[in-house]
Write a protein that holds these residues in place. Structure first.
Motif, short mmCIF file in Angstrom:
data_model
loop_
_atom_site.label_atom_id
_atom_site.label_comp_id
_atom_site.label_asym_id
_atom_site.label_seq_id
_atom_site.Cartn_x
_atom_site.Cartn_y
_atom_site.Cartn_z
N TYR A 38 0.83 -1.19 0.00
CA TYR A 38 0.00 0.00 0.00
C TYR A 38 0.87 1.25 0.00
CZ TYR A 38 -4.09 -2.82 1.14
OH TYR A 38 -5.10 -3.74 1.10
N THR A 39 0.43 2.27 -0.73
CA THR A 39 1.07 3.57 -0.70
C THR A 39 0.26 4.47 0.24
OG1 THR A 39 -0.26 4.49 -2.49
CG2 THR A 39 1.78 3.31 -3.12
N ASP A 42 -2.99 5.07 -1.33
CA ASP A 42 -3.87 3.91 -1.21
C ASP A 42 -4.63 3.90 0.11
OD1 ASP A 42 -2.99 2.87 -3.66
OD2 ASP A 42 -1.54 1.53 -2.73
N SER A 50 -9.69 5.78 -3.05
CA SER A 50 -8.42 5.19 -2.64
C SER A 50 -8.54 3.66 -2.69
CB SER A 50 -8.01 5.64 -1.23
OG SER A 50 -8.83 5.03 -0.26
N ARG A 51 -7.42 3.02 -2.87
CA ARG A 51 -7.40 1.56 -2.98
C ARG A 51 -8.06 0.89 -1.78
NH1 ARG A 51 -1.88 -1.95 -2.57
NH2 ARG A 51 -2.88 -3.94 -2.15
N GLU A 55 -11.34 -1.45 -1.89
CA GLU A 55 -11.27 -2.86 -1.46
C GLU A 55 -12.29 -3.15 -0.36
OE1 GLU A 55 -6.49 -3.54 -2.28
OE2 GLU A 55 -7.22 -3.31 -0.22
#
Length: 155
Positions: A38-39, A42, A50-51, A55
């Protein structure tokens, strides 16, 4: 009794709790890591795209966890931050690749505001053949507080 600690931590908060718990149990905590790291972007919970948010909301492919071999144990302490009131999706993948039937699993969570009960319920659903103990929110717990909790659990 043989203990193991596995934890997922992206900001270091859960890692610190796991390390303190490791002092109490005299075991080395093992990090659960996402296959694709993860960044900071993210993890931006304020960005709906955002990731992590995609998710957690089911709008993106769930992450996978890097393979992690746990030592021989009877009791697994499982640590994670609370995202959207529940464990991060990477925990689902981690648990799917472990043999935990007949084992005791003790969830511990870190969160700024969420209680751990929803996460506990999910862990119980994911591990129907394990003895999942009540989850504990352990934000900023000292070694002494963690020791008292472990003793309350009967260990």
């Amino acid at each position: 009794m043989k203990f193991a600690i596995a934890y997922f931590s992206e900001t270091g908060t859960t890692k610190q709790a796991a390390e303190r718990l490791g002092q109490v149990l005299k075991v080395t905590p093992l990090a659960i890591e996402a296959t694709v790291p993860y960044t900071n972007a993210d993890l931006n919970w304020q960005n709906d795209n955002s990731r992590a948010n995609r998710e957690q909301s089911g709008q993106a492919t769930p992450p996978t966890a890097k393979p992690l071999t746990l030592p021989d144990f009877n009791v697994l302490f499982l640590g994670y931050p609370t995202w959207w009131g529940v464990p991060p999706m990477v925990i689902h993948d981690f648990l799917a690749h472990q043999t935990l039937a007949g084992k005791v699993v003790v969830p511990f969570a870190t969160s700024g505001s969420s209680s751990p009960e929803r996460g506990e319920a999910i862990i119980k659903q994911l591990l129907p053949k394990s003895d999942v103990k009540p989850a504990k929110r352990v934000n900023n717990f000292s070694v002494a507080q963690l020791k008292a909790w472990v003793q309350q659990l009967g260990y």
